[in-house]
Design a protein around this motif. Structure first.
Motif, PDB file in Angstrom:
ATOM      1  N   LEU A  98       0.837  -1.188   0.000  1.00 56.66           N
ATOM      2  CA  LEU A  98       0.000   0.000   0.000  1.00 56.66           C
ATOM      3  C   LEU A  98       0.878   1.246   0.000  1.00 56.66           C
ATOM      4  N   SER A  99       0.485   2.239  -0.772  1.00 58.85           N
ATOM      5  CA  SER A  99       1.223   3.507  -0.817  1.00 58.85           C
ATOM      6  C   SER A  99       0.887   4.350   0.409  1.00 58.85           C
ATOM      7  N   ASP A 100       1.624   5.443   0.601  1.00 58.15           N
ATOM      8  CA  ASP A 100       1.311   6.366   1.693  1.00 58.15           C
ATOM      9  C   ASP A 100      -0.140   6.826   1.600  1.00 58.15           C
ATOM     10  N   ALA A 101      -0.548   7.180   0.388  1.00 58.08           N
ATOM     11  CA  ALA A 101      -1.914   7.670   0.195  1.00 58.08           C
ATOM     12  C   ALA A 101      -2.939   6.592   0.541  1.00 58.08           C
ATOM     13  N   GLN A 102      -2.644   5.355   0.164  1.00 58.70           N
ATOM     14  CA  GLN A 102      -3.582   4.280   0.469  1.00 58.70           C
ATOM     15  C   GLN A 102      -3.678   4.027   1.971  1.00 58.70           C
ATOM     16  N   TRP A 103      -2.552   4.108   2.662  1.00 59.84           N
ATOM     17  CA  TRP A 103      -2.592   3.948   4.118  1.00 59.84           C
ATOM     18  C   TRP A 103      -3.431   5.047   4.754  1.00 59.84           C
ATOM     19  N   ARG A 104      -3.233   6.287   4.264  1.00 59.00           N
ATOM     20  CA  ARG A 104      -4.034   7.388   4.806  1.00 59.00           C
ATOM     21  C   ARG A 104      -5.509   7.156   4.538  1.00 59.00           C
ATOM     22  N   ALA A 105      -5.817   6.734   3.305  1.00 61.23           N
ATOM     23  CA  ALA A 105      -7.218   6.515   2.935  1.00 61.23           C
ATOM     24  C   ALA A 105      -7.840   5.406   3.776  1.00 61.23           C
ATOM     25  N   ALA A 106      -7.087   4.317   3.954  1.00 62.48           N
ATOM     26  CA  ALA A 106      -7.609   3.205   4.744  1.00 62.48           C
ATOM     27  C   ALA A 106      -7.867   3.648   6.182  1.00 62.48           C
ATOM     28  N   THR A 107      -6.891   4.361   6.750  1.00 64.61           N
ATOM     29  CA  THR A 107      -7.042   4.838   8.127  1.00 64.61           C
ATOM     30  C   THR A 107      -8.275   5.725   8.264  1.00 64.61           C
ATOM     31  N   GLU A 108      -8.434   6.629   7.289  1.00 70.70           N
ATOM     32  CA  GLU A 108      -9.556   7.550   7.353  1.00 70.70           C
ATOM     33  C   GLU A 108     -10.888   6.806   7.216  1.00 70.70           C
ATOM     34  N   THR A 109     -10.912   5.837   6.318  1.00 70.82           N
ATOM     35  CA  THR A 109     -12.141   5.060   6.130  1.00 70.82           C
ATOM     36  C   THR A 109     -12.493   4.285   7.399  1.00 70.82           C
ATOM     37  N   VAL A 110     -11.494   3.646   7.978  1.00 68.64           N
ATOM     38  CA  VAL A 110     -11.735   2.875   9.201  1.00 68.64           C
ATOM     39  C   VAL A 110     -12.233   3.791  10.316  1.00 68.64           C
ATOM     40  N   CYS A 111     -11.531   4.910  10.517  1.00 76.17           N
ATOM     41  CA  CYS A 111     -11.964   5.890  11.531  1.00 76.17           C
ATOM     42  C   CYS A 111     -13.391   6.349  11.248  1.00 76.17           C
ATOM     43  N   GLY A 112     -13.615   6.709  10.009  1.00 73.55           N
ATOM     44  CA  GLY A 112     -14.918   7.261   9.632  1.00 73.55           C
ATOM     45  C   GLY A 112     -16.066   6.307   9.902  1.00 73.55           C
ATOM     46  N   ILE A 113     -15.905   5.061   9.479  1.00 75.45           N
ATOM     47  CA  ILE A 113     -16.989   4.087   9.645  1.00 75.45           C
ATOM     48  C   ILE A 113     -17.248   3.819  11.124  1.00 75.45           C
ATOM     49  N   ILE A 114     -16.184   3.615  11.885  1.00 75.48           N
ATOM     50  CA  ILE A 114     -16.374   3.285  13.295  1.00 75.48           C
ATOM     51  C   ILE A 114     -16.973   4.463  14.064  1.00 75.48           C
TER      52      ILE A 114
END
Lengths: 219, 219
Positions: B190-206
């Motif tokens: 995963l790229s830096d951007a993908q890690w950021r996106a994944a983190t944000e998605t996980v935070c957002g959903i929870i």
DNA sequence: GTCTATAGATTGATAGAC
DNA sequence: GTCTATCAATCTATAGAC
């Protein structure tokens, strides 16, 4: 902690080849799950299946062949379970059923889930081809479906990929980390009520998290 | 796939005992992570650490002692990371930081997470005492905190226990199943951007899932 | 088909020269 | 402290009697 099959006694002559192979596979699944491929021994599998070690090599050519069959069996169950994902009308129903089904599988197929986790953690040395073809295709198809939901305004914009991983992670956690969960539950397995509560909580958080209203929800 | 430490060369006499032990621990962590306790061999660890096998037994009494130190090291990191959970003012900040920190650790300590997963999947034969005392205490404390948030009307009523498991599962999945995720990412990390996106998605959903509004969220 | 016996390789661990 | 050589145990796998 004892027999997996109960119909004919292990020693009985009335046991068909198919039944014996199934008993070996069941025991192998449990042993591979608890000790990993390298940690598992043919001796231990044979003991649990109540067979001489040599018989394992009669029914399965090698340790790796036996392992491969165990992993393939799990993979098939996972894929079939996942089909319920797309046979539903609305996102709410589709996701709720998929999550509930995966939670159910974590309860009934704990060892299978662990074998899969072990295989993937080790870099999928045996079933990499499945990851690259079958799982990838399945995933792409589901991602497109979720993207259509988003385009239709049914679901809040999220990257479907991270959503899927979240569902996999959360549901499989109840199988793979069952020991930790049970320890934190006072050393007892989760009750029926606790399984229902956990499933409902997981469904509720994920559905609301992407802008959906869980079925039969109050607020 | 090569050295973990770079300061003094492996063969160099200027290497302190501490540095050697650390190099062994780093290599052992990777090997235990990828093959489990039973599947790992002292020979492989020695090869990766560029030492004769006998030297491992000079620095660490036995394979199990070495393994225990690896697991203990991870456990400590996990607990410290978890402290950021309660030093925050609001539930939004506390949970966002905790999730983000755990995602970060999944990226930087992939192998440690896998060793932990392996240990728990095998029924925690080595560190059961940590589960029963330290982890249990930590969990109970956090559950009480979340219950106070709920009582104060800050968070939608959910069972804190299932929420915590969801956070653990989702974040650790990015370490434990990294190989699967990378395969589904076209074979690339995963790229830096993908890690950021994944983190944000996980935070957002929870966060939205329990009735909170993520920081800097649009709708 | 089932089992005992064992081959051949590898394991964790150690003894002992340097 | 470092290394070579090696032990005893254990592993996968197989040969061959029944």
């Amino acid at each position: 902690m004892d027999e997996t099959q109960s119909a004919p006694k292990p020693g009985s002559r009335s046991e068909s080849r198919e039944e014996i192979e199934r008993r070996i596979l069941d025991c192998a699944e449990r042993v591979f799950a608890e000790r990993g491929f390298g940690g598992a021994t043919m001796q231990l599998i044979a003991d649990q299946a109540e067979l001489p070690k040599a018989n394992l090599h009669y029914y399965f050519e090698s340790k790796e062949k036996l392992y491969r069959q165990v992993v393939e069996r799990i993979f098939t169950i996972w894929l079939e379970a996942a089909d319920s994902f797309e046979t539903s009308a609305s996102p709410e129903v589709a996701l709720s059923r998929y999550i509930a089904r995966k939670m159910e599988l974590s309860r009934t197929h704990r060892y299978g889930s662990k074998v899969w986790a072990n295989e993937v953690m080790q870099g999928a040395p045996i079933i990499q081809d499945y990851l690259e073809v079958t799982l990838r295709d399945w995933t792409e198809t589901r991602i497109e479906l979720i993207e259509r939901w988003i385009a239709a305004g049914l679901v809040r914009p999220v990257e479907p990929r991270w959503l899927l991983y979240m569902i996999w992670a959360t549901t499989q956690h109840y199988a793979d980390f069952a020991h930790q969960i049970e320890t934190l539950n006072g050393g007892r397995a989760l009750s029926d009520a606790q399984w229902r509560a956990a499933t409902e909580t997981v469904c509720g958080i994920i559905l609301r998290g992407i802008g959906l209203q869980p079925e039969g929800a109050g607020a």
